[in-house]
Design a protein around this motif. Structure first.
Motif, PDB file in Angstrom:
ATOM      1  N   ALA A 318       0.678  -1.099  -0.114  1.00  0.00           N
ATOM      2  CA  ALA A 318       0.160  -0.166  -0.051  1.00  0.00           C
ATOM      3  C   ALA A 318       0.879   1.148   0.004  1.00  0.00           C
ATOM      4  O   ALA A 318       1.923   1.289   0.535  1.00  0.00           O
ATOM      5  CB  ALA A 318      -1.035  -0.020   1.363  1.00  0.00           C
ATOM      6  N   PRO A 319       0.442   2.440  -0.639  1.00  0.00           N
ATOM      7  CA  PRO A 319       1.001   3.541  -0.502  1.00  0.00           C
ATOM      8  C   PRO A 319       1.005   4.281   0.717  1.00  0.00           C
ATOM      9  O   PRO A 319       0.077   3.841   1.246  1.00  0.00           O
ATOM     10  CB  PRO A 319       0.527   4.629  -1.749  1.00  0.00           C
ATOM     11  N   LEU A 320       1.884   5.189   0.938  1.00  0.00           N
ATOM     12  CA  LEU A 320       1.732   5.921   2.222  1.00  0.00           C
ATOM     13  C   LEU A 320       2.044   7.404   1.958  1.00  0.00           C
ATOM     14  O   LEU A 320       3.055   7.959   1.003  1.00  0.00           O
ATOM     15  CB  LEU A 320       2.900   5.446   3.260  1.00  0.00           C
ATOM     16  N   ILE A 321       1.232   8.293   2.543  1.00  0.00           N
ATOM     17  CA  ILE A 321       1.455   9.586   2.460  1.00  0.00           C
ATOM     18  C   ILE A 321       2.017  10.056   3.695  1.00  0.00           C
ATOM     19  O   ILE A 321       1.625  10.118   5.009  1.00  0.00           O
ATOM     20  CB  ILE A 321       0.068  10.373   2.251  1.00  0.00           C
ATOM     21  N   LEU A 322       3.061  10.985   3.579  1.00  0.00           N
ATOM     22  CA  LEU A 322       3.595  11.498   5.002  1.00  0.00           C
ATOM     23  C   LEU A 322       3.560  13.182   4.974  1.00  0.00           C
ATOM     24  O   LEU A 322       4.076  13.929   4.020  1.00  0.00           O
ATOM     25  CB  LEU A 322       5.207  11.255   5.164  1.00  0.00           C
ATOM     26  N   PRO A 323       2.916  13.885   5.550  1.00  0.00           N
ATOM     27  CA  PRO A 323       2.903  15.345   5.719  1.00  0.00           C
ATOM     28  C   PRO A 323       4.477  15.798   6.326  1.00  0.00           C
ATOM     29  O   PRO A 323       5.084  15.071   6.823  1.00  0.00           O
ATOM     30  CB  PRO A 323       1.911  15.791   6.783  1.00  0.00           C
ATOM     31  N   PRO A 324       4.644  16.984   6.032  1.00  0.00           N
ATOM     32  CA  PRO A 324       6.102  17.597   6.354  1.00  0.00           C
ATOM     33  C   PRO A 324       6.226  17.543   7.868  1.00  0.00           C
ATOM     34  O   PRO A 324       5.376  17.530   8.965  1.00  0.00           O
ATOM     35  CB  PRO A 324       5.842  19.117   5.986  1.00  0.00           C
ATOM     36  N   TRP A 330       6.439   2.187   6.444  1.00  0.00           N
ATOM     37  CA  TRP A 330       5.883   1.884   5.237  1.00  0.00           C
ATOM     38  C   TRP A 330       6.049   0.450   4.970  1.00  0.00           C
ATOM     39  O   TRP A 330       7.308  -0.051   5.204  1.00  0.00           O
ATOM     40  CB  TRP A 330       6.784   2.581   4.056  1.00  0.00           C
ATOM     41  N   ASP A 331       4.995  -0.234   4.785  1.00  0.00           N
ATOM     42  CA  ASP A 331       5.009  -1.888   4.486  1.00  0.00           C
ATOM     43  C   ASP A 331       5.574  -2.673   5.548  1.00  0.00           C
ATOM     44  O   ASP A 331       5.972  -3.818   5.176  1.00  0.00           O
ATOM     45  CB  ASP A 331       5.503  -1.810   3.026  1.00  0.00           C
ATOM     46  N   THR A 343       4.578  17.408   1.104  1.00  0.00           N
ATOM     47  CA  THR A 343       4.064  16.256   1.561  1.00  0.00           C
ATOM     48  C   THR A 343       4.437  15.309   0.622  1.00  0.00           C
ATOM     49  O   THR A 343       4.621  15.292  -0.380  1.00  0.00           O
ATOM     50  CB  THR A 343       2.558  16.332   1.506  1.00  0.00           C
ATOM     51  N   ILE A 344       5.203  14.112   1.100  1.00  0.00           N
ATOM     52  CA  ILE A 344       5.572  13.043   0.511  1.00  0.00           C
ATOM     53  C   ILE A 344       4.882  11.842   0.167  1.00  0.00           C
ATOM     54  O   ILE A 344       4.396  11.530   1.135  1.00  0.00           O
ATOM     55  CB  ILE A 344       7.183  12.691   1.074  1.00  0.00           C
ATOM     56  N   GLY A 345       5.049  11.257  -0.870  1.00  0.00           N
ATOM     57  CA  GLY A 345       4.257   9.931  -1.096  1.00  0.00           C
ATOM     58  C   GLY A 345       5.338   9.075  -1.288  1.00  0.00           C
ATOM     59  O   GLY A 345       6.435   9.000  -1.803  1.00  0.00           O
ATOM     60  N   VAL A 346       4.899   7.493  -0.758  1.00  0.00           N
ATOM     61  CA  VAL A 346       5.989   6.573  -0.846  1.00  0.00           C
ATOM     62  C   VAL A 346       5.346   5.360  -1.265  1.00  0.00           C
ATOM     63  O   VAL A 346       3.977   4.902  -0.828  1.00  0.00           O
ATOM     64  CB  VAL A 346       6.511   6.000   0.747  1.00  0.00           C
ATOM     65  N   TYR A 415       7.802  10.146  -4.074  1.00  0.00           N
ATOM     66  CA  TYR A 415       7.192  11.111  -4.972  1.00  0.00           C
ATOM     67  C   TYR A 415       6.450  12.404  -4.304  1.00  0.00           C
ATOM     68  O   TYR A 415       6.132  12.172  -3.073  1.00  0.00           O
ATOM     69  CB  TYR A 415       6.192  10.534  -6.273  1.00  0.00           C
ATOM     70  N   VAL A 416       6.166  13.415  -5.048  1.00  0.00           N
ATOM     71  CA  VAL A 416       5.030  14.295  -4.565  1.00  0.00           C
ATOM     72  C   VAL A 416       4.023  14.289  -5.340  1.00  0.00           C
ATOM     73  O   VAL A 416       3.819  13.677  -6.366  1.00  0.00           O
ATOM     74  CB  VAL A 416       5.533  15.744  -4.794  1.00  0.00           C
ATOM     75  N   GLU A 417       2.798  14.465  -4.824  1.00  0.00           N
ATOM     76  CA  GLU A 417       1.254  14.482  -5.390  1.00  0.00           C
ATOM     77  C   GLU A 417       1.308  15.082  -6.693  1.00  0.00           C
ATOM     78  O   GLU A 417       0.629  14.845  -7.681  1.00  0.00           O
ATOM     79  CB  GLU A 417       0.315  14.724  -4.607  1.00  0.00           C
TER      80      GLU A 417
END
Length: 470
Positions: A318-324, A330-331, A343-346, A415-417
């Motif tokens: 599953a993807p994960l979103i991390l705010p600053p 993750w996983d 905000t970074i996505g993994v 990545y970033v959104e």
């Protein structure tokens, strides 16, 4: 062992100076533990050991706040610093006991940090041990180690159980002799909980008389043998692909079972190893000698002439979103800390970059929470334009192409959104391997193996147990 003797032995075993946080609910066991330690230290002020205390109010029933207040008053009367830690927020409807346990240890760790305590003690008794052995015995034919006398939480705080060889009745006799009351938690009589049902069924029979220390010694020896097996027969490639050398597959079956089971949990990002049936399947496959692949516990095992390769399956990640400013897991395999302002996505690399192995455009320096240097290959402008961390210190050309590609496809891609993730933002995201079966709750029985695994992954070692001899 009498509670007094157990307390004396425990204090004598500790490295000093020490500051002990006592987890006290107000029940007889934890109240007895606090007073036992208080009296023993008062009689031996030269031990360089001090006490503080914390009560976790789970806020699950009426009256819990009043009970915490009573505990605070007791601590004040003994001049022991105390904090009440309240479990805030919405409570889950399912799995409440597991969630409460997680919250309890998290809050105790926060209290220990605030008090500058270096270890935590809880009031688990021999009665609790008997109940645990009974419950686990009903679920599995495997011999259980029961409740551990020492457990490391979150790689930071050792949680110790000084009264694990003392009976509750003796602790209550100790309290009665001093005229000290305790609080009876009504949930201890609620038969909707398995432990309560087990307590009512359990008599003082041979189950409580189990030679638990003998079982512990066997597990400690197995952990040591498993660590030796890691040294001799296991290789890690790029932090993503494991390899068991051919000779390692013919070693003692008990050691292979132990080591492979825990490696499966680590590579699969699971807090527990596979069940018995799955492990039998994996061991039979490994011993068969016939090249091929099988999946167990979210891990693909690829048997070849040069050994057994293992990597995380690429499905179900599953993807994960991390705010600053946030840090998340993750996983079950990587701790990700976002120090950037974005905000970074993994996500799994394969999800966003099926062709990332080909012609990387550029390489940047990449940080990690353990201080290990990584190079980072760009994914591709046609996807998320993110960054994929792959250690640069190893040549991967000698590895089976399919096995290595599968391993990297399960790696965390950042990545970033919206827009393109800059090299500066990528450098501000820390990645560190995370061991799901060990990094949150690590019993001392697995300590040696887990510590050796940390070295294999270039992680910092776990905190040593706070005993004079270990």
């Amino acid at each position: 062992m009498s509670p007094e003797a157990a307390t004396s032995r425990f204090l004598a075993s500790l490295k000093t100076p020490a500051r002990i946080l006592v987890a006290i609910s107000g029940g007889s066991d934890s109240t007895g533990l606090l007073l036992l330690l208080f009296e023993a230290l008062k009689a031996a002020p030269d031990l360089s050991i001090s006490l503080c205390a914390a009560t976790v109010d789970h806020a699950l029933r009426d009256g819990s706040a009043d009970e915490a207040y009573q505990v605070a008053a007791l601590c004040t009367s003994k001049d022991i610093s105390h904090r009440t830690m309240v479990w805030q927020g919405e409570k889950p409807k399912a799995g409440i006991m597991a969630a409460a346990r997680e919250a309890r240890y998290r809050l105790l760790a926060e209290a220990a940090e605030a008090f500058d305590a270096n270890l935590i003690v809880t009031g688990h008794t021999l009665d609790d041990q008997g109940e645990t052995l009974q419950m686990r015995g009903m679920r599995s034919e495997q011999i259980s180690t029961g409740i551990a006398d020492a457990m490391l939480f979150d790689r930071r705080f050792w949680v110790l159980r000084p009264l694990l060889f003392s009976y509750r009745a003796d602790i209550r006799d100790f309290l009665r002799a001093r005229g000290t009351p305790w609080i009876d938690d009504p949930s201890n009589d609620d038969v909707k909980y398995e432990r309560v049902r087990t307590r009512r069924q359990l008599s003082l029979d041979a189950k409580a008389e189990t030679n638990i220390t003998g079982i512990w010694d066997e597990r400690l020896a197995l952990s040591s043998d498993g660590a030796g097996w890691l040294d001799r027969y296991f290789r890690l490639h790029g932090g993503l692909l494991g390899q068991v050398m051919p000779d390692g597959l013919s070693r003692d079956r008990t050691v292979l079972d132990y080591a492979l089971g825990r490696l499966t949990a680590v590579f699969g990002g699971q807090p527990f190893g596979p069940g018995r049936a799955q492990m039998e399947q994996l061991l039979a496959f490994s011993a068969g000698g016939k090249p091929g692949r099988t999946s167990v516990g979210r891990v693909v095992f690829d048997l070849r002439r040069d050994g057994l390769y293992l990597a995380r399956e690429t499905r179900g990640i599953a993807p994960l979103i991390l705010p600053p400013g946030s840090t998340r897991i993750w996983d079950g395999r990587f701790e990700v800390r976002n120090r950037s302002g974005a905000t970074i996505g993994v996500e799994a690399a394969a999800a966003g970059a099926p062709s990332f192995l080909h012609s990387p455009e550029k390489t940047i320096s990449f940080g990690s929470a353990e201080g290990v240097s990584y190079s980072v290959q760009s994914i591709t402008p046609s996807t998320h334009s993110g960054w994929l961390p792959v250690p640069s210190t190893e040549d991967f050309a000698h590895l089976p192409k399919a096995a290595w590609k599968r391993a990297v496809a399960s790696a965390p891609a950042l990545y970033v959104e919206k827009g393109i993730l800059s090299a500066k933002s990528a450098r501000s995201v820390d990645l560190a391997p995370y061991f799901a079966p060990f990094d949150r709750f690590l019993t001392r029985f697995d300590f040696t193996f887990a510590n050796r695994l940390s070295a294999v992954f270039s992680k910092a070692p776990y905190a040593e147990p706070p005993f004079k001899k270990y």
